[in-house]
Design an enzyme around this catalytic site. Structure first.
Site, PDB file in Angstrom:
ATOM      1  CG  HIS A  78      72.184 -41.501 102.370  1.00  0.00           C
ATOM      2  ND1 HIS A  78      72.806 -42.714 102.162  1.00  0.00           N
ATOM      3  CD2 HIS A  78      71.391 -40.880 101.130  1.00  0.00           C
ATOM      4  CE1 HIS A  78      72.688 -42.832 100.809  1.00  0.00           C
ATOM      5  NE2 HIS A  78      72.174 -41.716 100.374  1.00  0.00           N
ATOM      6  CD  GLU A  79      69.622 -37.644 101.150  1.00  0.00           C
ATOM      7  OE1 GLU A  79      70.181 -36.924 100.202  1.00  0.00           O
ATOM      8  OE2 GLU A  79      68.918 -38.810 100.654  1.00  0.00           O
TER       9      GLU A  79
ATOM     10  CG  HIS B 263      74.390 -37.403  98.918  1.00  0.00           C
ATOM     11  ND1 HIS B 263      75.172 -37.925  97.888  1.00  0.00           N
ATOM     12  CD2 HIS B 263      73.254 -38.048  99.017  1.00  0.00           C
ATOM     13  CE1 HIS B 263      74.438 -39.072  97.786  1.00  0.00           C
ATOM     14  NE2 HIS B 263      73.600 -39.153  98.211  1.00  0.00           N
TER      15      HIS B 263
ATOM     16  CG  HIS C 246      81.109 -35.652  97.756  1.00  0.00           C
ATOM     17  ND1 HIS C 246      80.597 -36.824  96.891  1.00  0.00           N
ATOM     18  CD2 HIS C 246      82.252 -35.322  97.368  1.00  0.00           C
ATOM     19  CE1 HIS C 246      81.688 -36.780  95.913  1.00  0.00           C
ATOM     20  NE2 HIS C 246      82.621 -36.329  96.275  1.00  0.00           N
TER      21      HIS C 246
END
Length: 685
Positions: A466-467, A470, A473
């Protein structure tokens, strides 16, 4: 006016030939300061950085107000001003929460406060507002490219929600109310983590036997929801989530200050103000999305509660076996998972050794985007703790694209976990030259003893993916303006890349088979382990989703105008309508829901982003999760723009059409049913 977008998104965060090659020849090279910033060799460096930022910021302000109205240099200098201040604000926001040295933490906190105080002054600077307003009203603005217009609109929206258009008296009131919102919000968060203190003489024995105490008080630090002892579960829940009038007053004051601020600026409610810059735009859209999703999911969640009743009836010595209480959920789910599991958790962990996971995660990124994730060299003083690992992302030509610092393990001085800090965003400085992003990812992985490898439970692998979503991105979203770079986009869009990574890529069997590998034998995931992992994500998916719907709707209702009832009544009414569980009187779970401060009418963003991520997965990656063609399309049409384009346009580009609320609801409802179908056959029946 100036966007700090410090995306600390807490939660809850390569098949080409590739080897994680260490770029370093030794652990440390020459000396420097934190993040290779020379001034931060010691904590006093924050004072120097702050002083320089304020001095340079004042120069840029003077430049902005002197530009002719038709000059795009106005937006460029607005962004330059934001860059100067964010470099200190973003850095200090991170360091104040994770550095083990109190001096560093304290100096970082002071630096952060100084920059934010300066921003408050800029947000009421009429000359700055007038320069931007004049530029946007000039006929030349319409001919500017999308990126300039998006950046200008972002600055203007921030001005408006700060009340810049108001008279002097109201602007002063806005500054005062913003200060109150911050103070009450921080107090709510602080109090939400404090233990409940019970007089020992009146405390139930089961609590005295399970919690620490001093001479007079028992400290109930949490609800023991996973215990087989139903009395302990119930008593600890009732104590920990008991109604606290002083904390309730803090929440009431926070909601009132937010509503007063909305009234002063000219919004019907805080929700209207907060949502004005999001994809959803209006509370009506958010409520429609959540209500329609609830209509689809609630009946399935009720059936899952019926299954839990069967489970509870089979467990001896349970309080009221014919009713499911909030304190029963975690225990029943955990015991059911244990009952159905074919392997022990300790065996599952052996397939997810940290360094191996990082290597194979790198292979996935290479397969999709052609980038490599490599361990980087560090200088003495660059890291804040010896456990921190530095990785770099490089392209196929071995050109550096960005740096990620992984702070993997918990420690007493580390106040945040499973979150993403942008220390510096990527941006184009001039043609052919860019300032590269720097990111910190924080986790709480269990640190092994001695020289044993770090073996992760699957939930930790989930957080890692998940991290990293980020971080990717941020790295790919290198735009002309730092204000709209990377994850500096609307809250209900920022979670799309991260959710796509952990909810879809990681949970796909084909990807999971490449990530899991026994740390000793190199053996791939056996069927029994794969089955248990699927089990962990598919036991009660509708109840999990319905709970998130409830949280989001409570967040919305709490921020929709001046309340006509008590906070407890509001919570009870929303709970009884949207949760298929019995409400427990005299409890106030909402007083520990600290996201009311952090999100403030935007808690729906996770479900909203998940719906978009589900649609992107089905459209682009479901057929082949390693597709370089689709990875490049996703990067080219969505990730690379960060927040510099209207997110609806980006979603439309990659899906081929703009999804409706009904389509988003259908995508999430389909996702819930798919997760149930993915469960072992024993659950489907």
């Amino acid at each position: 006016m100036l966007r700090f977008a410090i995306r600390s998104i807490a939660r809850r965060t390569c098949t080409a030939r590739f080897i994680v090659r260490g770029l370093r020849t030794s652990r440390y090279c020459s000396a420097t300061g934190l993040y290779d910033i020379p001034e931060l060799e010691n904590s006093n460096g924050f004072t120097l950085l702050t002083k320089d930022a304020l001095k340079e910021g004042a120069k840029v302000v003077d430049r902005i107000v002197s530009h002719p109205q038709d000059s795009a240099e106005i937006v460029k200098d607005f962004d330059e001003l934001s860059t100067i201040l964010c470099k200190v604000a973003d850095l200090s926001e991170c360091i104040r929460q994770i550095h083990p040295d109190d001096n560093f933490s304290s100096c970082a906190h002071s630096a952060n406060a100084s920059i934010n105080n300066y921003v408050e002054q800029l947000n009421t600077n009429q000359a700055l507002y007038g320069a931007l307003k004049g530029f946007m009203q000039h006929e030349a603005f319409a001919a500017m490219d999308d990126e300039i217009q998006q950046a200008a609109n972002s600055f203007m929206e921030d001005f408006k929600v700060s009340g810049i258009h108001l008279d002097e008296e109201k602007r002063a009131k806005c500054v005062e109310l913003n200060g109150l919102v911050l103070a009450y919000g921080q107090s709510l968060v602080y109090n939400s983590f404090l233990p409940t203190r019970l007089l020992k003489e009146r405390c139930p024995t089961v609590l005295k036997n399970n919690f620490k105490s001093d001479s007079n008080l028992v400290m109930v630090t949490h609800a023991v929801n996973d215990s087989a002892n139903s009395e302990l579960r119930a008593m600890s829940y009732l104590a920990y989530y008991g109604y606290n009038p002083s904390i309730n007053d803090v929440l009431v004051n926070l909601l009132k200050a937010r509503q007063d601020l909305a009234d002063t600026i000219g919004y019907p409610s805080h929700a209207h103000r907060s949502l004005s810059t999001t994809m959803a735009k209006m509370p009506e859209t958010v409520n429609s999305f959540l209500e329609k999703l609830s209509e689809k999911v609630y009946p399935i969640a009720k059936s899952e509660i019926s299954k839990m009743l069967e489970l509870k009836a089979a467990v001896p010595d349970q309080i009221d076996p014919k009713t499911i209480y909030p304190w029963d959920l975690a225990f029943l789910e955990g015991s059911y998972r244990e009952q159905l599991s074919m392997v022990k958790q300790s065996e599952v962990c052996q397939y997810f050794e940290l360094e191996g996971c990082m290597e194979r995660l790198g292979k996935l990124l290479n397969s999709l985007y052609g980038v490599n994730l490599l361990k980087g060299s560090t200088k003495d003083g660059e890291l804040w703790h010896h456990d921190v690992e530095k990785y770099v992302v490089v392209d196929e030509n071995n050109q550096l694209m960005g740096t990620i610092y992984f702070d993997f393990f918990p420690r007493s001085s580390k106040g945040v976990y499973n979150c993403h800090f942008t220390i510096r965003v990527g941006r184009e400085i001039r043609s052919g030259e860019s300032e590269l992003p720097i990111i910190t990812l924080c986790f709480d992985f269990a640190k092994p003893k001695s020289d044993c490898p770090v073996l992760l439970p699957f939930e930790s692998v989930d957080n890692l993916f998940h991290e990293v979503g980020h971080a990717i991105h941020t790295i790919f979203g290198c735009t002309r303006f730092q204000t709209v770079s990377g994850t500096r986009c609307t809250t209900d869009f920022a979670e799309v890349p991260s959710i796509l990574m952990n909810e879809y890529f990681l949970k796909d069997t084909r990807v999971l088979e490449t990530i899991g590998q026994h740390y000793k034998t190199g053996r791939s995931l056996p069927n029994a382990v794969m089955r248990d992992i699927k089990l962990s994500t598919s036991l009660f998916p509708a109840l999990e989703t319905q709970t998130q719907i409830f949280y989001a709707l409570y967040d919305q209702v709490s921020h929709l105008g001046t309340p006509t009832e008590s906070t407890q009544t509001t919570f009870r009414n929303v709970y009884n309508k949207y949760m298929p569980l019995q409400y427990i009187e005299q409890t106030a779970w909402y007083l520990r829901f600290h996201h009311l401060h952090g999100y403030g009418a935007r808690y729906y963003s996770y479900l909203w982003s998940r719906a978009i991520a589900a649609m992107i997965w089905d459209s682009c990656f479901k057929k082949d999760p390693f597709s370089r063609e689709m990875g490049e399309k996703y990067r080219r049409e969505l990730l690379q723009y960060g927040g510099s384009r209207d997110p609806w346009k980006l979603v439309t580009n990659i899906l081929g059409h703009q999804p409706t609320v009904d389509e988003m609801v259908e995508a999430l409802a389909k996702d819930v049913m798919q997760r149930k179908r993915n469960a072992p056959s024993i659950l489907i029946a």
